[in-house]
Design an enzyme around this catalytic site. Structure first.
Site, mmCIF file in Angstrom:
data_model
loop_
_atom_site.group_PDB
_atom_site.id
_atom_site.type_symbol
_atom_site.label_atom_id
_atom_site.label_comp_id
_atom_site.label_asym_id
_atom_site.label_seq_id
_atom_site.Cartn_x
_atom_site.Cartn_y
_atom_site.Cartn_z
ATOM 1 N N HIS A 1 0.972 -1.049 -0.035
ATOM 2 C CA HIS A 1 0.005 0.044 0.106
ATOM 3 C C HIS A 1 0.904 1.198 0.123
ATOM 4 C CE1 HIS A 1 -3.318 2.848 1.102
ATOM 5 N NE2 HIS A 1 -4.037 1.946 0.906
ATOM 6 N N ASP B 1 -7.870 -5.337 -0.082
ATOM 7 C CA ASP B 1 -8.318 -5.996 -1.071
ATOM 8 C C ASP B 1 -7.846 -7.660 -0.874
ATOM 9 O OD1 ASP B 1 -7.704 -3.266 -3.059
ATOM 10 O OD2 ASP B 1 -9.521 -4.095 -3.109
HETATM 11 C C1 SDX Z 1 -6.158 -0.054 -2.730
HETATM 12 O O1 SDX Z 1 -4.435 4.341 -1.996
HETATM 13 C C2 SDX Z 1 -5.446 3.803 -1.304
HETATM 14 O O2 SDX Z 1 -5.740 4.240 -0.454
HETATM 15 C C3 SDX Z 1 -5.847 2.914 -2.159
HETATM 16 C C4 SDX Z 1 -6.889 1.974 -1.402
HETATM 17 C C5 SDX Z 1 -8.187 2.561 -1.118
HETATM 18 O O3 SDX Z 1 -9.096 2.313 -0.201
HETATM 19 O O4 SDX Z 1 -8.556 3.506 -1.985
HETATM 20 O O5 SDX Z 1 -6.276 1.521 -0.145
HETATM 21 C C6 SDX Z 1 -7.483 0.577 -2.382
HETATM 22 O O6 SDX Z 1 -5.888 0.395 -3.925
HETATM 23 C C7 SDX Z 1 -5.266 -1.012 -2.353
HETATM 24 C C8 SDX Z 1 -4.066 -1.540 -2.928
HETATM 25 C C9 SDX Z 1 -4.672 -2.561 -3.749
HETATM 26 N N1 SDX Z 1 -3.515 -3.071 -4.959
HETATM 27 C C10 SDX Z 1 -2.722 -4.082 -4.843
HETATM 28 O O7 SDX Z 1 -3.128 -5.050 -3.818
HETATM 29 C C11 SDX Z 1 -1.959 -4.290 -5.953
HETATM 30 C C12 SDX Z 1 -0.640 -4.946 -5.360
HETATM 31 N N2 SDX Z 1 0.196 -3.945 -4.726
HETATM 32 C C13 SDX Z 1 1.140 -3.031 -5.549
HETATM 33 O O8 SDX Z 1 0.900 -2.864 -6.822
HETATM 34 C C14 SDX Z 1 1.512 -1.890 -4.667
HETATM 35 O O9 SDX Z 1 1.689 -2.093 -3.441
HETATM 36 C C15 SDX Z 1 0.693 -0.748 -4.784
HETATM 37 C C16 SDX Z 1 0.064 -0.177 -5.928
HETATM 38 C C17 SDX Z 1 -0.521 -0.898 -3.705
HETATM 39 C C18 SDX Z 1 1.503 0.490 -4.191
HETATM 40 O O10 SDX Z 1 2.379 0.954 -4.648
HETATM 41 P P1 SDX Z 1 3.644 1.988 -4.398
HETATM 42 O O11 SDX Z 1 3.238 2.767 -3.199
HETATM 43 O O12 SDX Z 1 3.991 2.874 -5.634
HETATM 44 O O13 SDX Z 1 4.730 0.842 -4.124
HETATM 45 P P2 SDX Z 1 6.160 0.703 -5.092
HETATM 46 O O14 SDX Z 1 5.196 -0.078 -6.188
HETATM 47 O O15 SDX Z 1 6.885 1.557 -5.217
HETATM 48 O O16 SDX Z 1 6.306 -0.653 -4.240
HETATM 49 C C19 SDX Z 1 7.727 -0.422 -3.427
HETATM 50 C C20 SDX Z 1 8.405 -1.553 -3.444
HETATM 51 C C21 SDX Z 1 8.723 -1.989 -4.929
HETATM 52 O O17 SDX Z 1 9.873 -2.760 -4.710
HETATM 53 P P3 SDX Z 1 11.423 -1.975 -4.980
HETATM 54 O O18 SDX Z 1 11.434 -1.158 -6.233
HETATM 55 O O19 SDX Z 1 11.504 -1.076 -3.633
HETATM 56 O O20 SDX Z 1 12.505 -3.041 -4.812
HETATM 57 O O21 SDX Z 1 7.737 -2.697 -2.980
HETATM 58 C C22 SDX Z 1 7.499 -3.712 -4.245
HETATM 59 C C23 SDX Z 1 7.682 -2.967 -5.270
HETATM 60 O O22 SDX Z 1 8.346 -3.916 -6.469
HETATM 61 N N3 SDX Z 1 5.863 -4.160 -4.055
HETATM 62 C C24 SDX Z 1 5.554 -5.259 -4.330
HETATM 63 C C25 SDX Z 1 4.314 -5.246 -4.034
HETATM 64 N N4 SDX Z 1 3.826 -4.263 -3.821
HETATM 65 C C26 SDX Z 1 4.888 -3.246 -3.887
HETATM 66 N N5 SDX Z 1 6.219 -6.557 -4.602
HETATM 67 C C27 SDX Z 1 5.467 -7.750 -4.658
HETATM 68 N N6 SDX Z 1 4.018 -7.484 -4.539
HETATM 69 C C28 SDX Z 1 3.396 -6.398 -4.291
HETATM 70 N N7 SDX Z 1 2.193 -6.536 -4.143
#
Ligand code: SDX
Length: 431
Positions: free
Chosen positions: A308, A366
């Site tokens: 998140h 989710d």
């Molecule tokens: C919702 O914003 C809100 O409030 C949203 C929400 C709401 O109520 O409106 O809470 C609802 O959208 C919840 C999130 C649902 N999405 C997912 O579950 C999809 C999977 N999650 C990721 O796509 C990600 O965690 C996000 C999109 C939720 C957050 O993305 P960020 O903050 O841009 O984080 P990032 O992509 O920069 O990740 C930081 C690191 C990265 O690795 P490094 O580059 O540091 O090596 O964490 C890794 C990412 O690769 N990472 C994950 C991961 N999520 C982040 N690696 C594996 N699996 C994951 N799910």
């Protein structure tokens, strides 16, 4: 007390400018840099808005480190246990919990606006039977702006109130119609004698051929899920509604833009993606293999329902939903649902894995919600529609707050241009 300021100095020119720090009720203060460009001739650069506050808001507060979520100051745990979705909708819109009379009046106003113009049904005939329900919802919600365009004066508080009530009232009717189109069954009209969530269940699952019994356990679980999704400060879809609304567009069109934004798998589309992921993993013995995929930078696979932007602790909604998941599956005699067992195994392994621990990746709202929706008989493709139904009062409350905020202007971000330098046109014969 002297105003707290932050000084920015441009080392190239030696020019320093002080910017006021604005404190909120809770959470980080903000550096008010509204005049930065005219002071120093620079823009800020913050792709994804990781350090940018787009607005001032009284509606929802999140503390990502503590795992705190407050709607108008009330903790989500207390609202999920004691409140109802309509009462939470009133709270988000009006800022205070309603008296009994206020709640009855609000519930009545929502109830009498649940029907949609009969000609709206024609839209669904244009969709193929396998159209994604979020495509249908986005299109039909946008079309409401055609029915309620002339009568809307967004600068009139009463007109805004009516828009809010209409959109909260009509979303379930439209959503249920999309579901019935998917399954090829006749649309079911709203029934005024039913509660909001019971009405939704009835419009989704009742058929002309038999009496449909509302399961009170399902009704309560659904109402709680809607509460948990009702608002979440400036998430992507809410920011979309605010940005669209900042142009003065029709509020139904702005909410349709919010639906489009929510649909993405990185946002509200994640609940559908979690179930697809669990079905692809298939068995606890394959969990390690998928955890490895999620950690592999060369593999686009991510653990859906994990991570998140704000929560670097457990998403408090996930904690509540996890508990409800166990309860509802037991109540419905599905306590041994293999998907729940798989989800818990996935969560257990991920939470002990250095990659997830280091990046503070926890289950989000989710991760478990889809398992409950599935248990209620709702198909995967429809999960994000359920998210949109829950988020509607939050979207329209944030839209109203944006319209009333004297500081708000049309949202128009700038950029850093990295394209070709100025150059003259070359006729085709000379290229
Ligand atoms: C919702 O914003 C809100 O409030 C949203 C929400 C709401 O109520 O409106 O809470 C609802 O959208 C919840 C999130 C649902 N999405 C997912 O579950 C999809 C999977 N999650 C990721 O796509 C990600 O965690 C996000 C999109 C939720 C957050 O993305 P960020 O903050 O841009 O984080 P990032 O992509 O920069 O990740 C930081 C690191 C990265 O690795 P490094 O580059 O540091 O090596 O964490 C890794 C990412 O690769 N990472 C994950 C991961 N999520 C982040 N690696 C594996 N699996 C994951 N799910």
């Amino acid at each position: 007390m002297a105003e707290h300021t932050i000084t920015l100095t441009d080392n190239a020119t030696g020019r320093s400018v002080e910017y006021p720090l604005r404190e909120g009720t809770h959470g980080p203060s903000v550096i008010d840099i509204k005049t930065l460009y005219q002071d120093l001739g620079h823009f800020t650069y913050d792709p994804g808005f990781t350090s940018t506050a787009s607005c001032r808001s009284d509606i929802t507060f999140i503390d990502g480190d503590e795992g705190t979520l407050l709607y108008r100051g009330y903790p989500i745990e207390q609202l999920a246990e004691h409140s109802s979705f309509l009462e939470v909708s009133y709270l988000l819109l009006n800022g205070e919990l309603p008296s009994r009379t206020e709640l009855d009046d609000f519930s009545h106003s929502i109830t009498v606006h649940t029907m949609v113009n009969e000609s709206l049904k024609n839209f669904f005939n244009g969709f193929h039977y396998n159209a994604h329900p979020m495509a249908m919802l986005t299109a039909v919600v946008g079309s409401l702006s055609a029915f309620y365009h002339d009568g809307i004066d967004i600068n009139d508080p009463e007109s805004r109130r009516m828009c809010a009530h209409r959109i909260i009232a009509k979303m379930p009717t439209i959503a249920a119609a999309a579901f019935k189109h998917m399954v090829g069954e006749p649309f079911v009209y709203p029934k005024n004698r039913l509660s909001y969530s019971a009405n939704l269940l009835n419009m989704l699952f009742s058929r002309p051929t038999e009496e449909y019994e509302i399961n009170p356990v399902a009704e309560r679980a659904l109402d709680q899920l809607l509460i948990l999704h009702a608002d979440h400060e400036q998430n992507a879809s809410t920011s979309t509604v605010r940005l669209a609304g900042s142009t003065g567009t029709n509020p139904f069109a702005a909410v349709a833009a919010g639906c489009a934004s929510l649909w993405g798998p990185a946002h509200g589309g994640a609940n559908e993606a979690v179930l697809r992921m669990l079905e692809e993993i298939g068995h606890p013995s394959r969990v390690e293999q998928y955890i490895a995929k999620a950690k592999d930078k060369d593999d686009p696979f991510r653990l859906m329902g994990f991570g998140h932007r704000v929560y670097k602790n457990y998403d408090p909604r996930a904690t509540i939903i996890r508990k409800t998941c166990h309860e509802i599956l037991e109540e419905l005699g599905m306590g041994d649902d293999p998907k729940l067992e798989l989800a818990m195994k996935l969560e257990d392994i991920a939470l002990r894995d250095e990659y997830f621990v280091e990046r503070k990746l926890y289950p989000n709202v989710d991760f478990y919600s889809g398992i409950i929706y599935k248990a209620l008989g709702i198909p995967n493709q429809f999960f994000t529609v359920m998210f949109a139904l829950g988020r509607t009062p939050g979207w329209i409350a944030q839209w109203g707050e944006m319209v009333e905020d004297r500081e708000q202007r049309i949202g128009r971000p700038r950029q850093v241009y990295t394209g070709a330098a100025r150059r003259d046109y070359v006729p085709v014969e000379k290229r």
